[in-house]
Design an enzyme around this catalytic site. Structure first.
Site, mmCIF file in Angstrom:
data_model
loop_
_atom_site.group_PDB
_atom_site.id
_atom_site.type_symbol
_atom_site.label_atom_id
_atom_site.label_comp_id
_atom_site.label_asym_id
_atom_site.label_seq_id
_atom_site.Cartn_x
_atom_site.Cartn_y
_atom_site.Cartn_z
ATOM 1 N N GLU A 249 -4.912 -31.615 48.168
ATOM 2 C CA GLU A 249 -4.973 -32.399 47.110
ATOM 3 C C GLU A 249 -3.760 -32.870 46.300
ATOM 4 O O GLU A 249 -2.838 -32.131 46.242
ATOM 5 C CB GLU A 249 -5.987 -31.556 46.129
ATOM 6 N N CYS B 263 1.199 -34.465 40.664
ATOM 7 C CA CYS B 263 1.219 -33.014 41.280
ATOM 8 C C CYS B 263 0.646 -32.901 42.470
ATOM 9 O O CYS B 263 -0.254 -33.583 43.016
ATOM 10 C CB CYS B 263 -0.033 -32.367 40.441
ATOM 11 N N CYS C 134 -3.109 -20.903 50.657
ATOM 12 C CA CYS C 134 -1.928 -20.093 50.336
ATOM 13 C C CYS C 134 -2.135 -18.612 50.570
ATOM 14 O O CYS C 134 -3.390 -18.337 50.454
ATOM 15 C CB CYS C 134 -1.995 -20.475 48.572
ATOM 16 N N CYS D 196 -3.593 -15.020 44.016
ATOM 17 C CA CYS D 196 -3.834 -14.780 42.610
ATOM 18 C C CYS D 196 -5.471 -14.789 42.346
ATOM 19 O O CYS D 196 -6.247 -15.553 42.983
ATOM 20 C CB CYS D 196 -3.017 -16.032 41.971
ATOM 21 N N CYS E 278 -7.474 -18.050 41.216
ATOM 22 C CA CYS E 278 -6.968 -19.326 41.860
ATOM 23 C C CYS E 278 -8.071 -19.509 43.013
ATOM 24 O O CYS E 278 -8.169 -18.668 43.853
ATOM 25 C CB CYS E 278 -5.491 -19.242 42.210
ATOM 26 N N GLY F 273 -0.792 -24.227 47.149
ATOM 27 C CA GLY F 273 0.318 -23.659 47.999
ATOM 28 C C GLY F 273 1.238 -23.157 47.099
ATOM 29 O O GLY F 273 1.371 -23.089 45.902
ATOM 30 N N GLU F 274 2.209 -22.123 47.712
ATOM 31 C CA GLU F 274 3.254 -21.373 46.939
ATOM 32 C C GLU F 274 4.529 -22.263 47.617
ATOM 33 O O GLU F 274 4.909 -21.895 48.665
ATOM 34 C CB GLU F 274 3.287 -20.096 47.216
ATOM 35 N N CYS G 217 -7.763 -26.185 40.221
ATOM 36 C CA CYS G 217 -6.790 -26.435 41.419
ATOM 37 C C CYS G 217 -7.436 -25.897 42.504
ATOM 38 O O CYS G 217 -7.955 -24.667 42.784
ATOM 39 C CB CYS G 217 -5.436 -25.614 40.912
HETATM 40 N N1 SAH Z 1 1.762 -21.385 43.802
HETATM 41 C C1 SAH Z 1 2.690 -21.738 42.674
HETATM 42 C C2 SAH Z 1 2.222 -23.328 42.301
HETATM 43 C C3 SAH Z 1 0.634 -23.819 42.397
HETATM 44 S S1 SAH Z 1 -0.580 -23.282 41.120
HETATM 45 C C4 SAH Z 1 2.245 -21.029 41.284
HETATM 46 O O1 SAH Z 1 1.841 -19.941 41.332
HETATM 47 O O2 SAH Z 1 2.967 -21.235 40.350
HETATM 48 C C5 SAH Z 1 -0.336 -24.134 39.718
HETATM 49 C C6 SAH Z 1 -0.598 -23.442 38.377
HETATM 50 O O3 SAH Z 1 -1.803 -23.303 38.089
HETATM 51 C C7 SAH Z 1 0.213 -21.966 38.360
HETATM 52 O O4 SAH Z 1 0.630 -21.568 37.086
HETATM 53 C C8 SAH Z 1 -1.212 -21.150 38.605
HETATM 54 O O5 SAH Z 1 -1.164 -19.765 38.269
HETATM 55 C C9 SAH Z 1 -2.305 -22.067 37.995
HETATM 56 N N2 SAH Z 1 -3.682 -21.831 38.190
HETATM 57 C C10 SAH Z 1 -4.197 -21.555 39.602
HETATM 58 N N3 SAH Z 1 -5.607 -21.236 39.178
HETATM 59 C C11 SAH Z 1 -5.921 -21.621 37.975
HETATM 60 C C12 SAH Z 1 -7.104 -21.605 37.155
HETATM 61 N N4 SAH Z 1 -8.371 -21.158 37.871
HETATM 62 N N5 SAH Z 1 -7.081 -21.901 35.698
HETATM 63 C C13 SAH Z 1 -5.829 -22.175 35.330
HETATM 64 N N6 SAH Z 1 -4.680 -21.947 35.974
HETATM 65 C C14 SAH Z 1 -4.609 -21.846 37.307
#
Ligand code: SAH
Length: 342
Positions: A93, A106, A113, A117, A120, A160-161, A334
């Site tokens: 995406e 973005c 990933c 988390c 996520c 992804g990270e 996301c």
């Molecule tokens: N892997 C990287 C980048 C991708 S996520 C990272 O962890 O930063 C981009 C941002 O969206 C990160 O801050 C992540 O923690 C946040 N994010 C992911 N899922 C989310 C959700 N359900 N609600 C709010 N923020 C979220």
């Protein structure tokens, strides 16, 4: 023989490839311009190259061109969410956002990933594979072609990270900012990480002048571990050291991302902890009300809590913005678009 991914070749690598097939150096510059400035999707578009060279290229190289399989457009703020199919059928995406100061995209850095988390959606099916530099670039190129508008800011905050795909990420940044390509300013690029300490230090060494955003989400190790498995590996103290090193090396302020989850990390003591950490690093804080994901149990903090939390930070002298909730009408959290597409 497996074909070479030509869109991931740097200007120098492309020159070497041209020499290898007995072509003049300037052909490389022409090809590079077709791919990275004129955003050609196919060798057949490259009309100032001879037919025989275009054919030779087609035999030897693979020119990735992402196909938008679905585009959702917000009726309220112009945000567009793209679901792209890669050449192997995997999906990623990208999101296009229109701001007063310019257009921002973005992008995703991996298919899936492995960071896990707990709030996520992108991590639910694990990691499938890394994206190549060309596939990261092509998300920007495809969106530019689709909207007909220039992209001025890029955030690597999609699926992804990025620091788990560091080599391709660096190449992507170099090519995106190269004067032979789109020549984007490094200051307009933000990379977001869940906090891989050795990779943050490596990135600091590169001194790229990009913005580093750290997904903090918890201000004690205990709370952070509850939300993010990566916190089992690196403590907040180690993270702050690595971020301090980044700031010292590059002079660029870190951004802390902080997703507010109702009843989880939105109490007074959380705000106080966040103030302490942000002040130490002169960090900017970006608050994100959690986007509920159906497979996950987290819900967003209430509007009033979010407002009070932000106010507290600001009163303490910490610069805190609330992520504008764009494209709410087309959104899932996301990574949800990819997951929900059958
Ligand atoms: N892997 C990287 C980048 C991708 S996520 C990272 O962890 O930063 C981009 C941002 O969206 C990160 O801050 C992540 O923690 C946040 N994010 C992911 N899922 C989310 C959700 N359900 N609600 C709010 N923020 C979220």
């Amino acid at each position: 023989m497996e074909k070479i991914d030509i869109k991931s070749l740097s200007p120098e690598e492309l020159q070497q490839e041209m020499e290898r097939i007995g072509e003049k150096k300037f052909r490389a510059a022409q090809l590079y311009e077709w791919m990275h400035v004129k955003l050609a999707r196919d060798f057949t578009e490259m009309t100032n190259l001879s037919l025989s060279l275009r054919e030779k290229c087609g035999e030897r190289f693979d020119l990735t061109a992402l196909e938008p399989v679905r585009v959702q457009e917000s009726r309220t703020d112009g945000t567009k969410k793209f679901l792209f199919a890669l050449s192997d059928g995997n999906l990623v995406e990208s999101v296009w956002m229109k701001y007063r100061h310019g257009n921002s995209v973005c992008i995703s850095s991996q298919v899936g990933c492995r960071m896990g988390c707990r709030f996520c959606a992108s991590t639910l099916g694990g990691l499938v594979r890394n994206l190549s530099a060309g596939e990261m670039l092509d998300q920007i190129y495809s969106v530019t072609r689709y909207t007909g508008e220039r992209v001025s800011n890029v955030v690597v905050m999609g699926i992804g990270e990025p620091l788990d795909n560091g080599e391709n990420l660096l190449k992507f940044i170099r090519m995106l900012t190269d004067e032979e390509g789109l020549h984007m300013s490094r200051r307009n690029i933000t990379v977001s990480t869940c906090g891989l300490v050795p990779e943050i230090r490596k990135l600091a060494e590169e001194n790229l002048q990009i913005t580093l955003a750290l997904s903090l989400h918890g201000v004690t190790d205990e709370k952070r571990r509850e939300l993010m498995p990566v916190a089992e590996k690196y403590s907040i103290a180690e993270l702050m050291d690595a971020c301090g090193y980044y700031f010292e090396k590059t002079g660029r302020r870190i951004t802390f991302e902080y997703a507010l989850a109702g009843g989880v990390n939105d109490a007074d003591e959380d705000a106080e902890g966040l103030i302490r950490l942000a002040k130490r690093l002169h960090a900017h804080v970006n608050l994100i009300p959690v986007n509920p994901v159906k497979e996950r149990r987290y819900v967003s903090s209430g509007k009033e809590t979010v407002r009070m939390f932000q106010k507290k930070l600001e009163e303490a002298g910490v610069n805190a913005t609330l992520r504008r909730e764009m494209g709410r009408d087309i959104d899932g959290a996301c990574g949800q678009l990819r997951r929900n597409f059958k």
